[in-house]
Design a protein around this motif. Structure first.
Motif, PDB file in Angstrom:
ATOM      1  N   SER A 165      53.636  17.818  48.454  1.00  0.00           N
ATOM      2  CA  SER A 165      53.037  16.725  47.697  1.00  0.00           C
ATOM      3  C   SER A 165      52.998  15.340  48.976  1.00  0.00           C
ATOM      4  CB  SER A 165      53.482  16.453  46.399  1.00  0.00           C
ATOM      5  OG  SER A 165      54.279  15.960  46.878  1.00  0.00           O
ATOM      6  N   LYS A 166      51.967  14.438  48.613  1.00  0.00           N
ATOM      7  CA  LYS A 166      51.901  13.212  49.486  1.00  0.00           C
ATOM      8  C   LYS A 166      53.364  12.649  49.410  1.00  0.00           C
ATOM      9  CE  LYS A 166      46.958  11.595  49.968  1.00  0.00           C
ATOM     10  NZ  LYS A 166      46.615  10.869  48.817  1.00  0.00           N
ATOM     11  N   GLU A 167      54.204  12.651  48.651  1.00  0.00           N
ATOM     12  CA  GLU A 167      55.625  12.212  48.388  1.00  0.00           C
ATOM     13  C   GLU A 167      56.262  12.963  49.448  1.00  0.00           C
ATOM     14  OE1 GLU A 167      59.012  10.369  45.229  1.00  0.00           O
ATOM     15  OE2 GLU A 167      57.380  12.121  44.379  1.00  0.00           O
ATOM     16  N   GLN A 168      56.165  14.233  48.809  1.00  0.00           N
ATOM     17  CA  GLN A 168      57.198  15.180  50.044  1.00  0.00           C
ATOM     18  C   GLN A 168      56.989  15.550  51.349  1.00  0.00           C
ATOM     19  OE1 GLN A 168      55.841  18.823  47.843  1.00  0.00           O
ATOM     20  NE2 GLN A 168      57.931  19.361  46.508  1.00  0.00           N
TER      21      GLN A 168
END
Length: 178
Positions: A165-168
């Protein structure tokens, strides 16, 4: 176990949802950490065989983990490891003491009788005696042995790819740039 002994009843003893009832089970697989943290429970069970893999994890006689594993009673004990003992003979003694308690004496006697003469004095006679009394208990196979290569299954690789994900991805980038 599923492949070679599917009729055995198996339990993984790990994690927060682990059960403490071992009745009707043939095999219980756990970790060194569980052997330490749940030592009271595991030590109260009547074990037929206790097999430890990666036995180098009990090479240090003074750790709580080693003491916990050695305190679990079983009619038979087996220690397996692919890691050679390279540092001190006392590490070898600790692993051997798990599988055959008392066979090599206590740690102090072993150190005086074998460790010091072999490690410090390079006493070949003592080394040969040590080898002669321990060799019958050791099954050692080298990967370079052509017979072993034939016994080993083909290496199976099963790559599974997933998108972060973008956060990851941001966390990963921040971590690798530190």
């Amino acid at each position: 176990i599923n492949r070679f002994a599917p009729d055995l009843n198996l339990m993984l003893f790990h994690g927060s949802n682990r059960k403490s009832n071992f009745k009707g089970l043939d095999v219980i697989i756990t970790t060194y950490g569980m052997a330490r943290s749940e030592n009271k429970l595991l030590s109260q069970q009547p074990w037929a065989v206790l097999i430890i893999d990666e036995a180098q994890n009990i090479k240090n006689t003074e750790t709580g983990q080693t003491k916990a594993v050695k305190s679990i009673p079983a009619k038979a004990k087996v220690a397996m490891s692919g890691t050679p003992v390279e540092n001190r003979l006392l590490e070898y003694w600790s692993i051997f003491d798990f599988a055959n308690p008392g066979y090599l004496g206590n740690a102090n006697w072993f150190e005086e009788e074998y460790s010091i003469p072999i490690e410090l004095n390079q006493d070949k006679k003592r080394l040969n005696k040590f080898k002669s009394i321990t060799t019958p208990f050791i099954m050692r196979r080298l990967k370079t042995d052509k017979n072993v290569i034939q016994d080993l299954p083909e290496k199976i690789e099963n790559n599974q790819y997933c998108q972060l994900s973008k956060e990851q991805a941001a966390l990963y980038e921040n971590r690798t740039n530190e």
